[in-house]
Design a protein around this motif. Structure first.
Motif, PDB file in Angstrom:
ATOM      1  N   UNK A  68       0.823  -1.276   0.033  1.00  0.00           N
ATOM      2  CA  UNK A  68      -0.225  -0.070  -0.109  1.00  0.00           C
ATOM      3  C   UNK A  68       0.835   1.262  -0.123  1.00  0.00           C
ATOM      4  N   UNK A  69       1.126   1.966  -1.214  1.00  0.00           N
ATOM      5  CA  UNK A  69       1.840   3.245  -1.233  1.00  0.00           C
ATOM      6  C   UNK A  69       0.794   4.377  -0.897  1.00  0.00           C
ATOM      7  N   UNK A  70       1.230   5.432  -0.146  1.00  0.00           N
ATOM      8  CA  UNK A  70       0.570   6.683   0.376  1.00  0.00           C
ATOM      9  C   UNK A  70       1.629   7.676  -0.165  1.00  0.00           C
ATOM     10  N   UNK A  71       0.825   8.537  -0.755  1.00  0.00           N
ATOM     11  CA  UNK A  71       1.211   9.846  -1.035  1.00  0.00           C
ATOM     12  C   UNK A  71       0.534  10.853  -0.171  1.00  0.00           C
ATOM     13  N   UNK A  72       1.303  11.677   0.722  1.00  0.00           N
ATOM     14  CA  UNK A  72       0.762  12.712   1.139  1.00  0.00           C
ATOM     15  C   UNK A  72       0.892  14.086   0.655  1.00  0.00           C
ATOM     16  N   UNK A  73      -0.182  14.791   0.438  1.00  0.00           N
ATOM     17  CA  UNK A  73      -0.194  15.993  -0.468  1.00  0.00           C
ATOM     18  C   UNK A  73       0.079  16.917   0.993  1.00  0.00           C
ATOM     19  N   UNK A  74       1.058  17.629   0.884  1.00  0.00           N
ATOM     20  CA  UNK A  74       1.477  18.457   2.121  1.00  0.00           C
ATOM     21  C   UNK A  74       0.959  19.928   1.457  1.00  0.00           C
ATOM     22  N   UNK A  75       0.553  20.245   0.587  1.00  0.00           N
ATOM     23  CA  UNK A  75       0.350  21.555   0.061  1.00  0.00           C
ATOM     24  C   UNK A  75       1.232  22.380  -0.412  1.00  0.00           C
ATOM     25  N   UNK A  76       2.699  21.869  -0.278  1.00  0.00           N
ATOM     26  CA  UNK A  76       3.760  22.480  -0.724  1.00  0.00           C
ATOM     27  C   UNK A  76       4.626  21.904  -2.001  1.00  0.00           C
ATOM     28  N   UNK A  77       3.988  20.795  -2.674  1.00  0.00           N
ATOM     29  CA  UNK A  77       4.751  20.055  -3.693  1.00  0.00           C
ATOM     30  C   UNK A  77       4.668  21.104  -4.939  1.00  0.00           C
ATOM     31  N   UNK A  78       5.165  20.619  -6.013  1.00  0.00           N
ATOM     32  CA  UNK A  78       5.180  21.307  -7.425  1.00  0.00           C
ATOM     33  C   UNK A  78       3.922  21.380  -7.942  1.00  0.00           C
ATOM     34  N   UNK A  79       3.732  22.191  -8.902  1.00  0.00           N
ATOM     35  CA  UNK A  79       2.585  22.370  -9.626  1.00  0.00           C
ATOM     36  C   UNK A  79       2.070  21.104 -10.230  1.00  0.00           C
ATOM     37  N   UNK A  80       0.980  20.739 -10.064  1.00  0.00           N
ATOM     38  CA  UNK A  80       0.325  19.422 -10.738  1.00  0.00           C
ATOM     39  C   UNK A  80       0.963  18.305 -10.224  1.00  0.00           C
ATOM     40  N   UNK A  81       1.801  18.151  -9.042  1.00  0.00           N
ATOM     41  CA  UNK A  81       2.632  17.203  -8.839  1.00  0.00           C
ATOM     42  C   UNK A  81       1.678  15.944  -8.338  1.00  0.00           C
ATOM     43  N   UNK A  82       0.803  15.794  -7.638  1.00  0.00           N
ATOM     44  CA  UNK A  82      -0.093  14.986  -7.134  1.00  0.00           C
ATOM     45  C   UNK A  82      -0.968  14.085  -8.286  1.00  0.00           C
ATOM     46  N   UNK A  83      -1.178  15.119  -9.281  1.00  0.00           N
ATOM     47  CA  UNK A  83      -1.792  14.280 -10.560  1.00  0.00           C
ATOM     48  C   UNK A  83      -0.693  13.469 -11.166  1.00  0.00           C
ATOM     49  N   UNK A  84       0.422  14.209 -11.306  1.00  0.00           N
ATOM     50  CA  UNK A  84       1.644  13.275 -12.020  1.00  0.00           C
ATOM     51  C   UNK A  84       1.953  12.057 -11.467  1.00  0.00           C
ATOM     52  N   UNK A  85       2.012  12.286 -10.112  1.00  0.00           N
ATOM     53  CA  UNK A  85       2.345  10.999  -9.415  1.00  0.00           C
ATOM     54  C   UNK A  85       1.290  10.012  -9.584  1.00  0.00           C
TER      55      UNK A  85
END
Ligand code: XMP
Length: 327
Positions: free
Chosen positions: A51-68
């Motif tokens: 189970x991979x978890x990506x925490x969006x901390x609000x200070x990632x790069x532009x569109x980073x979460x969608x890319x990951x």
């Protein structure tokens, strides 16, 4: 003979043996090459039980979460959960200007959010009769192993708490470290064999506290938006110029000062973007990168034209030491 393929086969067997037929594993991913390669290896070994978890901390790069999400979830088929905790992080960062305090806040909240998420997954798998989470995946590389054994002094301490994984050591889970015998170049080669895109394999390192430490002064949503867009334009132009792989790390910093400018017949009073780009092999020392002037020119005019609130762009020509890579 040692080949990447034989390494993969052996490592998959080793993981399966350690985890057993019902064991569940959690791990934090960031979109960087190490955590992605480690996650893909786990997926190959135990499938959905990783189970991979990506925490969006609000200070990632532009569109980073969608890319990951696209890369790891859709393209690599990793069982990935994205946790949007950006409001919590930005809330805790209100009024904070000290970079070390920003790091601590982000590191500690990261642990809380990750542990809470791991507990939810643990409950779900137990209720489903699929066993419980016993292992935590770490993307530790061989140089990190050596460094933590030999205690090289302050640099070792700095590195260890730079790493997201290092923050989770206190969880009551056993560690699994499939990359612990590999160097960075071997991880990249492994990534290639495992089907990662070149873009991901050659990604510059990105600090855990993200652009919060690249925004000097207070981190507000408005400042995050400015820093993100400027950085995005900068990296896009570097890639267009074919320089991304020549540079070890590049980013745009947002300075907490205002400078006078002029637009039409009016004076403006807006912020300054500082561009950083370095060449280094070990990140302990670094030289600033010699850009062709025409590339700098394009970057500067695009940032000033496209990023509201910025009227000046400067290029950082400091080497490490004495300057660090981050501002
Ligand atoms: P400095 O600024 O110390 O950076 O020359 C060396 C390398 O470490 C990264 N860095 C960090 N990484 N959390 C991280 O995960 C941090 O707080 C942090 N501070 C610096 C920096 O990006 C560079 O690659």
């Amino acid at each position: 003979d040692w080949t990447m393929e034989s390494f993969i086969d052996k490592e998959i067997m080793r993981i399966r043996k350690i985890i057993g037929p019902n064991g569940q594993v959690v791990g934090a991913v960031s979109g960087g090459v190490d955590s992605t390669v480690a996650a893909k290896l786990m997926k190959e070994a135990i499938g959905e039980r990783f189970h991979a978890i990506l925490v969006d901390n609000g200070v990632m790069r532009l569109n980073e979460c969608q890319t990951v999400k696209k890369q790891l979830g859709d393209h690599l088929g990793i069982n990935l959960k994205v946790v949007d905790a950006s409001d919590q992080f930005l809330d805790r960062l209100k009024g904070v200007t000290d970079p070390e305090e920003k790091r601590k806040i982000i590191g500690n909240l990261f642990i809380k959010v990750f542990e809470a998420e791991a507990a939810i997954i643990d409950n779900e798998t137990k209720e489903g009769g699929h066993g419980q989470i016993e292992y935590l995946l770490q993307g530790t590389l061989y140089p990190d192993v050596i460094e933590s054994i030999s205690h090289k002094g302050p640099s070792a301490t700095i590195k260890s708490h730079h790493n997201v994984g290092g923050l989770l050591k206190d969880m009551k889970l056993k560690l699994i470290e499939p990359l612990r015998e590999l160097f960075k170049d071997e991880v990249r080669e492994l990534g290639k064999v495992l089907g990662l895109d070149d873009e991901l394999i050659w990604r510059h390192p990105f600090p855990g506290p993200g652009i919060a430490i690249r925004i000097l002064g207070e981190v507000t949503p408005a400042q995050v938006a400015i820093a993100r867009l400027a950085d995005h334009i900068y990296i896009e132009e570097i890639k267009k110029a074919g320089l991304y792989r020549k540079i070890s790390q590049a980013y745009a910093a947002l300075l907490p000062v205002k400078a006078v400018g002029v637009m039409g017949d009016k004076r403006t009073y807006e912020q300054v973007i500082a561009l950083r780009a370095v060449e280094t092999t070990d990140f302990m020392t670094a030289d600033w990168f010699s850009f062709p002037y025409d590339v700098l020119k394009r970057i500067s005019s695009r940032i000033i034209n496209e990023v509201a609130g910025v009227n000046r762009v400067v290029y950082d020509i400091s080497s490490k030491p004495p300057a660090t890579i981050e501002w």
